[in-house]
Design a protein around this motif. Structure first.
Motif, PDB file in Angstrom:
ATOM      1  N   ALA A   7       5.469  -3.202   5.481  1.00  0.00           N
ATOM      2  CA  ALA A   7       5.032  -2.122   5.706  1.00  0.00           C
ATOM      3  C   ALA A   7       6.210  -1.163   6.078  1.00  0.00           C
ATOM      4  O   ALA A   7       6.011   0.041   6.187  1.00  0.00           O
ATOM      5  N   GLN A   8       7.108  -1.624   6.819  1.00  0.00           N
ATOM      6  CA  GLN A   8       8.082  -0.883   7.504  1.00  0.00           C
ATOM      7  C   GLN A   8       8.929  -0.152   6.193  1.00  0.00           C
ATOM      8  O   GLN A   8       9.708   0.856   6.581  1.00  0.00           O
ATOM      9  N   ASP A   9       9.166  -0.573   5.180  1.00  0.00           N
ATOM     10  CA  ASP A   9       9.611   0.101   4.189  1.00  0.00           C
ATOM     11  C   ASP A   9       8.909   1.223   3.266  1.00  0.00           C
ATOM     12  O   ASP A   9       8.150   0.942   2.663  1.00  0.00           O
ATOM     13  N   THR A  10       8.848   2.558   4.161  1.00  0.00           N
ATOM     14  CA  THR A  10       7.844   3.412   3.838  1.00  0.00           C
ATOM     15  C   THR A  10       7.444   3.785   2.328  1.00  0.00           C
ATOM     16  O   THR A  10       6.526   3.857   2.062  1.00  0.00           O
ATOM     17  N   ILE A  11       8.496   4.280   1.992  1.00  0.00           N
ATOM     18  CA  ILE A  11       8.319   4.563   0.429  1.00  0.00           C
ATOM     19  C   ILE A  11       7.741   3.674  -0.608  1.00  0.00           C
ATOM     20  O   ILE A  11       6.818   3.762  -1.230  1.00  0.00           O
ATOM     21  N   GLU A  12       8.397   2.308  -0.468  1.00  0.00           N
ATOM     22  CA  GLU A  12       7.828   1.375  -1.072  1.00  0.00           C
ATOM     23  C   GLU A  12       6.255   1.138  -0.919  1.00  0.00           C
ATOM     24  O   GLU A  12       5.451   0.921  -1.771  1.00  0.00           O
ATOM     25  N   ALA A  13       6.059   1.045   0.464  1.00  0.00           N
ATOM     26  CA  ALA A  13       4.833   0.555   0.673  1.00  0.00           C
ATOM     27  C   ALA A  13       3.852   1.752   0.422  1.00  0.00           C
ATOM     28  O   ALA A  13       2.661   1.445  -0.178  1.00  0.00           O
ATOM     29  N   ARG A  14       4.340   3.033   0.411  1.00  0.00           N
ATOM     30  CA  ARG A  14       3.553   4.091   0.004  1.00  0.00           C
ATOM     31  C   ARG A  14       3.082   4.103  -1.474  1.00  0.00           C
ATOM     32  O   ARG A  14       2.120   4.467  -2.037  1.00  0.00           O
ATOM     33  N   TYR A  19      -0.420   3.867  -5.963  1.00  0.00           N
ATOM     34  CA  TYR A  19      -0.421   3.678  -7.390  1.00  0.00           C
ATOM     35  C   TYR A  19      -0.346   2.101  -7.856  1.00  0.00           C
ATOM     36  O   TYR A  19      -0.673   1.703  -9.030  1.00  0.00           O
ATOM     37  N   GLY A  20      -0.749   1.068  -6.824  1.00  0.00           N
ATOM     38  CA  GLY A  20      -0.680  -0.187  -7.183  1.00  0.00           C
ATOM     39  C   GLY A  20      -2.019  -0.639  -8.004  1.00  0.00           C
ATOM     40  O   GLY A  20      -1.954  -1.357  -8.929  1.00  0.00           O
ATOM     41  N   SER A  21      -3.038  -0.042  -7.642  1.00  0.00           N
ATOM     42  CA  SER A  21      -4.452  -0.339  -8.149  1.00  0.00           C
ATOM     43  C   SER A  21      -4.411   0.246  -9.479  1.00  0.00           C
ATOM     44  O   SER A  21      -5.139  -0.211 -10.527  1.00  0.00           O
ATOM     45  N   LEU A  22      -3.827   1.456  -9.815  1.00  0.00           N
ATOM     46  CA  LEU A  22      -3.573   1.972 -11.053  1.00  0.00           C
ATOM     47  C   LEU A  22      -2.945   1.403 -11.912  1.00  0.00           C
ATOM     48  O   LEU A  22      -3.360   1.430 -13.338  1.00  0.00           O
TER      49      LEU A  22
END
Length: 313
Positions: A7-14, A19-22
C-alpha cells in the motif's frame, strides 16, 4: 502472475485499486499458437490463421510491437484484443487514437485540486491506461495508430522497446515486471484524414497484413456469430456472400467487411424473430440490407442495384 503491491507504493496501489478488477480474465496465459487458435474460435468466435498467431507471439517474445494493417471490418481490433488477453492472461487496455492524444492522456497527469493541496508529487499524480497496463503487466491495443501524431507513435515505440515509463515530474521510472505488457496497433492505410507512419516506426514494428477472408472462412465466421435461432439457411447465406463480394469490387466508398456480413445476418435474424419466424427469409434479409450496407448517400444506388440482382427485387 504478479499481484497488487504494498500500500505504501501509492501509484501502484492506486492502479490496482482503480483498474485491477477491470482487467481480470477467466482465461489463463496461453502461449501455444495451436491452443490460442482453438480458444479464439470457441471462446471469441474468431477464425484466425495459425500463421497470424505465431507471428504475433514471436513478436512478443522479441519485445516487438505489432501492427495490424488492413481495411475496416476485417477483425483487426477484435483479434488484437483477444490475442493480448490470451498472452497476458488479463484483459488489455484499448486506446482509440486521435490527434489530441499525448503522454498526459495515456501515461498520467496531475489532479488540479490534489496538486494544490499536496503539490506535484505521487499523491496528486493520476495514472492513465498505458502506465496502468505496464504496472498490471497486461497488453494495450492502440486502435487507428495513423490518427495519432508522430511524436505519440515514437513515444509508444520507446516505451515498448525499453519496457519502462519515465515520469520525470515525480522522478519515477516504472519498469515492466513481466512479459504481459505488449502492444498491438491497428491501421487502415487507405483511410483519409490521417497521418503517415514514420520510417523509424515501420522499421521497429512487426507488420501483419489483414484482408477480406476467403469465402469459406467468412461463411464460417458468420455461422459462428449467428448460431442461435432464427436459423440462416443455405440460400440466405449464399445471398449474403454474393452481395458483399460484389460490393467489395464496386466503386462504393465504404466496402463491407466481415463485420458487416455478420451485422447484416444478425439484423435479419432479429427481424425474423420479431415476426415470430424460426428461419430467416430472403424478405428479412432484404429488409435489413440497406440499413447495414449503405454508409453514405452516394453509395445507395450501387448497393440497391447489387441487392436487386441478388434478391431478384
Amino acid at each position: 502472475m504478479a499481484g497488487p503491491v504494498a500500500a505504501q507504493d501509492t501509484i501502484e496501489a492506486r492502479v490496482w485499486e482503480a483498474y485491477g478488477s477491470l482487467v481480470e480474465s477467466s482465461v489463463g496465459r496461453v502461449r501455444s499458437p495451436e491452443a490460442a487458435v482453438k480458444l479464439l474460435e470457441n471462446r471469441y468466435k474468431l477464425v484466425v490463421d495459425k500463421r497470424v498467431v505465431t507471428l504475433v507471439y514471436a513478436a512478443f517474445l522479441n519485445g516487438r510491437p505489432v501492427l495490424f494493417e488492413g481495411p475496416p471490418g476485417t477483425g483487426k481490433t477484435e483479434i488484437g484484443e483477444a490475442l493480448l488477453e490470451l498472452w497476458a492472461g488479463r484483459k488489455p487496455f484499448i486506446l482509440p487514437c486521435s490527434e489530441s492524444y499525448d503522454e498526459y492522456k495515456v501515461i498520467g497527469d496531475f489532479h488540479p485540486q490534489m496538486a494544490m493541496k499536496h503539490g506535484f508529487n505521487e499523491d496528486s499524480f493520476v495514472p492513465r491506461p498505458l502506465l496502468a497496463a505496464l504496472i498490471l503487466d497486461t497488453g494495450v491495443l492502440v486502435d487507428e495508430i495513423r490518427r495519432s501524431s508522430e511524436e505519440f507513435q515514437n513515444m509508444l515505440l520507446d516505451i515498448i522497446d525499453k519496457r519502462r515509463i519515465v515520469v520525470p515530474e515525480i522522478r519515477r521510472v516504472f519498469k515492466a515486471r513481466g512479459t504481459g505488457f505488449q502492444l498491438i496497433m491497428t491501421s487502415n492505410p487507405e483511410d483519409i484524414a490521417q497521418n503517415e507512419l514514420s520510417d523509424a516506426f515501420l522499421r521497429r514494428v512487426v507488420r501483419v497484413r489483414f484482408d477480406y477472408p476467403p469465402r469459406h472462412v467468412e461463411e464460417r465466421i458468420v455461422r459462428l456469430r449467428t448460431e442461435e435461432k432464427p436459423l440462416l439457411g443455405a440460400e440466405v447465406m449464399e445471398v449474403i456472400m454474393r452481395v458483399v463480394s460484389r460490393l467489395r469490387t464496386s466503386n462504393i466508398s465504404h466496402k463491407p467487411g466481415t463485420s458487416e456480413s455478420v451485422a447484416w445476418a444478425r439484423m435479419a435474424q432479429s427481424i425474423a424473430a420479431l415476426k415470430g419466424r424460426e428461419r430467416v427469409s430472403l424478405e428479412d434479409l432484404a429488409e435489413a440490407a440497406e440499413a447495414v450496407l449503405v454508409k453514405r448517400v452516394d453509395d445507395e444506388d450501387v448497393v440497391r442495384e447489387v441487392l436487386g440482382e441478388a434478391l431478384n427485387v
